[in-house]
Design a protein around this motif. Structure first.
Motif, PDB file in Angstrom:
ATOM      1  N   LEU A 215       0.818  -1.212   0.000  1.00  0.00           N
ATOM      2  CA  LEU A 215       0.000   0.000   0.000  1.00  0.00           C
ATOM      3  C   LEU A 215       0.855   1.267   0.000  1.00  0.00           C
ATOM      4  N   THR A 216       0.244   2.340  -0.401  1.00  0.00           N
ATOM      5  CA  THR A 216       0.899   3.643  -0.313  1.00  0.00           C
ATOM      6  C   THR A 216       1.041   4.033   1.156  1.00  0.00           C
ATOM      7  N   GLN A 217       1.907   4.990   1.431  1.00  0.00           N
ATOM      8  CA  GLN A 217       2.118   5.417   2.813  1.00  0.00           C
ATOM      9  C   GLN A 217       0.832   5.962   3.421  1.00  0.00           C
ATOM     10  N   THR A 218       0.040   6.641   2.630  1.00  0.00           N
ATOM     11  CA  THR A 218      -1.212   7.198   3.149  1.00  0.00           C
ATOM     12  C   THR A 218      -2.158   6.105   3.617  1.00  0.00           C
ATOM     13  N   ASP A 219      -2.328   5.057   2.808  1.00  0.00           N
ATOM     14  CA  ASP A 219      -3.222   3.960   3.188  1.00  0.00           C
ATOM     15  C   ASP A 219      -2.647   3.138   4.334  1.00  0.00           C
ATOM     16  N   GLN A 220      -1.328   3.025   4.402  1.00  0.00           N
ATOM     17  CA  GLN A 220      -0.715   2.345   5.547  1.00  0.00           C
ATOM     18  C   GLN A 220      -1.015   3.110   6.839  1.00  0.00           C
ATOM     19  N   ASP A 221      -0.894   4.427   6.781  1.00  0.00           N
ATOM     20  CA  ASP A 221      -1.197   5.227   7.964  1.00  0.00           C
ATOM     21  C   ASP A 221      -2.657   5.089   8.369  1.00  0.00           C
ATOM     22  N   SER A 222      -3.533   5.029   7.399  1.00  0.00           N
ATOM     23  CA  SER A 222      -4.959   4.867   7.696  1.00  0.00           C
ATOM     24  C   SER A 222      -5.225   3.515   8.358  1.00  0.00           C
ATOM     25  N   LEU A 223      -4.553   2.482   7.889  1.00  0.00           N
ATOM     26  CA  LEU A 223      -4.719   1.165   8.503  1.00  0.00           C
ATOM     27  C   LEU A 223      -4.171   1.152   9.925  1.00  0.00           C
ATOM     28  N   ASN A 224      -3.018   1.772  10.110  1.00  0.00           N
ATOM     29  CA  ASN A 224      -2.434   1.826  11.455  1.00  0.00           C
ATOM     30  C   ASN A 224      -3.361   2.552  12.422  1.00  0.00           C
ATOM     31  N   ALA A 225      -3.953   3.638  11.951  1.00  0.00           N
ATOM     32  CA  ALA A 225      -4.867   4.392  12.811  1.00  0.00           C
ATOM     33  C   ALA A 225      -6.102   3.567  13.133  1.00  0.00           C
ATOM     34  N   ALA A 226      -6.632   2.852  12.128  1.00  0.00           N
ATOM     35  CA  ALA A 226      -7.815   2.019  12.354  1.00  0.00           C
ATOM     36  C   ALA A 226      -7.515   0.858  13.285  1.00  0.00           C
ATOM     37  N   ALA A 227      -6.259   0.388  13.255  1.00  0.00           N
ATOM     38  CA  ALA A 227      -5.864  -0.724  14.118  1.00  0.00           C
ATOM     39  C   ALA A 227      -5.434  -0.253  15.497  1.00  0.00           C
ATOM     40  N   GLY A 228      -5.336   1.076  15.689  1.00  0.00           N
ATOM     41  CA  GLY A 228      -4.975   1.604  16.998  1.00  0.00           C
ATOM     42  C   GLY A 228      -3.501   1.584  17.291  1.00  0.00           C
ATOM     43  N   VAL A 229      -2.667   1.715  16.268  1.00  0.00           N
ATOM     44  CA  VAL A 229      -1.217   1.753  16.456  1.00  0.00           C
ATOM     45  C   VAL A 229      -0.678   3.058  15.928  1.00  0.00           C
ATOM     46  N   PRO A 234       6.865   2.663   9.625  1.00  0.00           N
ATOM     47  CA  PRO A 234       7.157   2.652   8.199  1.00  0.00           C
ATOM     48  C   PRO A 234       6.937   1.312   7.529  1.00  0.00           C
ATOM     49  N   SER A 235       7.065   0.218   8.256  1.00  0.00           N
ATOM     50  CA  SER A 235       6.947  -1.092   7.621  1.00  0.00           C
ATOM     51  C   SER A 235       6.589  -2.120   8.672  1.00  0.00           C
ATOM     52  N   CYS A 236       6.342  -3.345   8.183  1.00  0.00           N
ATOM     53  CA  CYS A 236       5.936  -4.415   9.090  1.00  0.00           C
ATOM     54  C   CYS A 236       7.094  -4.926   9.924  1.00  0.00           C
ATOM     55  N   SER A 237       8.315  -4.490   9.622  1.00  0.00           N
ATOM     56  CA  SER A 237       9.471  -4.959  10.385  1.00  0.00           C
ATOM     57  C   SER A 237       9.573  -4.266  11.745  1.00  0.00           C
ATOM     58  N   THR A 238       8.797  -3.181  11.941  1.00  0.00           N
ATOM     59  CA  THR A 238       8.839  -2.469  13.211  1.00  0.00           C
ATOM     60  C   THR A 238       7.863  -3.095  14.181  1.00  0.00           C
ATOM     61  N   PRO A 239       8.069  -2.905  15.496  1.00  0.00           N
ATOM     62  CA  PRO A 239       7.150  -3.483  16.472  1.00  0.00           C
ATOM     63  C   PRO A 239       5.781  -2.842  16.439  1.00  0.00           C
ATOM     64  N   HIS A 240       5.604  -1.708  15.706  1.00  0.00           N
ATOM     65  CA  HIS A 240       4.309  -1.039  15.639  1.00  0.00           C
ATOM     66  C   HIS A 240       3.395  -1.642  14.574  1.00  0.00           C
ATOM     67  N   PHE A 241       3.909  -2.614  13.818  1.00  0.00           N
ATOM     68  CA  PHE A 241       3.073  -3.218  12.783  1.00  0.00           C
ATOM     69  C   PHE A 241       1.860  -3.861  13.433  1.00  0.00           C
ATOM     70  N   ALA A 246      -5.919  -7.376  14.510  1.00  0.00           N
ATOM     71  CA  ALA A 246      -6.174  -5.943  14.422  1.00  0.00           C
ATOM     72  C   ALA A 246      -6.102  -5.454  12.988  1.00  0.00           C
ATOM     73  N   LEU A 247      -5.126  -5.955  12.222  1.00  0.00           N
ATOM     74  CA  LEU A 247      -4.989  -5.539  10.828  1.00  0.00           C
ATOM     75  C   LEU A 247      -6.173  -6.028  10.001  1.00  0.00           C
ATOM     76  N   ALA A 248      -6.607  -7.255  10.243  1.00  0.00           N
ATOM     77  CA  ALA A 248      -7.768  -7.771   9.521  1.00  0.00           C
ATOM     78  C   ALA A 248      -9.006  -6.944   9.830  1.00  0.00           C
ATOM     79  N   ASP A 249      -9.193  -6.592  11.101  1.00  0.00           N
ATOM     80  CA  ASP A 249     -10.336  -5.752  11.470  1.00  0.00           C
ATOM     81  C   ASP A 249     -10.224  -4.360  10.857  1.00  0.00           C
ATOM     82  N   ALA A 250      -9.003  -3.846  10.790  1.00  0.00           N
ATOM     83  CA  ALA A 250      -8.804  -2.520  10.205  1.00  0.00           C
ATOM     84  C   ALA A 250      -9.127  -2.525   8.719  1.00  0.00           C
ATOM     85  N   ILE A 251      -8.742  -3.594   8.037  1.00  0.00           N
ATOM     86  CA  ILE A 251      -9.052  -3.699   6.607  1.00  0.00           C
ATOM     87  C   ILE A 251     -10.559  -3.745   6.404  1.00  0.00           C
TER      88      ILE A 251
END
Length: 264
Positions: A215-229, A234-241, A246-251
């Motif tokens: 996904l684009t950075q904008t959509d990644q940020d939207s997913l992170n916000a929806a998932a509460g992180v 920046p990527s799934c390699s960070t502990p904030h992924f 939560a990601l499935a629910d955010a999608i």
């Protein structure tokens, strides 16, 4: 003169038989044995017309259908019409997995007492194919397909070769959201790739991980916000992924939000 010529004749006649005797002495006469001689068979009693007839062996079908013990069993014409309404021809753009799924849905509704559903599938499948696919089935060795699983395996391997699987797996792994593509459009296209190769072997974690990073950075940020992180991940390699639930629910939340926005 006569005496010499006579003596010469005598010498020649006396020596010649000796040479012949030497040659004959080298020959060996084998003993006669009845066991070494081939058995004499009786002559073919068939008529010329019978001999010229084409052979009838080797015309058995590839599919072996188990014996049906139920009484008064009959496949209705309406069912055959339904099966033949959507036949598989073997074209490049046709999906054999989709055909099997459709065929399973149709045949799963058919119930006959004392008749296994797998037997019904084996009987009906030849009516669901045509063209190159029918030719393929006719060329399969006689009595080589004993179960429904055998038929599905042979069918998929013929019309969905390993090279096609490899190409689709690469498309899934290298998936990227297009610059003019919305979140919902990207998700639909990604799901289409997964459906086109149901035996891809990717776990749910791998699927969501691949889609998130595409996904684009904008959509990644939207997913992170929806998932509460944190939206700074920046990527799934960070502990904030986001974790998988939560990601499935955010999608799902984002898909629902986009759907609501499209309503009048």
């Amino acid at each position: 003169m006569r005496t010499r010529s006579s003596s010469n004749l005598i010498v020649e006649s006396s020596t010649t038989p000796k040479r012949r005797n030497r040659r004959r002495s080298k020959q060996r006469i084998e003993p006669f044995s009845l066991e070494e001689n081939p058995v004499v068979t009786m002559a073919d009693q068939r008529t010329i017309a019978e001999l010229l007839q084409a052979p009838t062996e080797g015309y058995e079908d590839a599919i072996v259908i188990p014996a049906i013990l139920a009484e008064n069993f009959e496949l209705k014409q309406g069912l055959l019409n339904l099966i033949t309404s959507k036949q598989f021809y073997g074209f490049e753009k046709e999906d054999p997995h989709a055909h099997i799924c459709w065929f399973n849905k149709i045949t799963s509704t058919i119930k006959y007492k004392e008749v296994p559903n797998s037997s019904i599938k084996l009987m009906l499948f030849p009516f669901s194919i045509k063209g190159a696919t029918r030719i393929w089935l006719e060329k399969e060795p006689p009595r080589s397909i004993l179960t429904w699983e055998d038929l599905v395996s042979n069918f998929i391997n013929q019309f969905f070769p390993p090279s096609k699987t490899t190409n689709l797996r690469n498309e899934i792994t290298n998936f990227q959201q297009r610059f003019d593509e919305s979140f919902c459009e990207a998700w639909d296209r990604f799901k289409d790739l997964l459906r086109a190769c149901p035996h891809h072997g990717f776990t749910e974690l791998h699927q969501l991980d691949t889609f998130y990073n595409a996904l684009t950075q904008t959509d990644q940020d939207s997913l992170n916000a929806a998932a509460g992180v944190s939206t700074n991940a920046p990527s799934c390699s960070t502990p904030h992924f986001p974790k998988i639930p939560a990601l499935a629910d955010a999608i799902k939340a984002m898909l629902l939000q986009n759907l609501l926005l499209q309503l009048p």
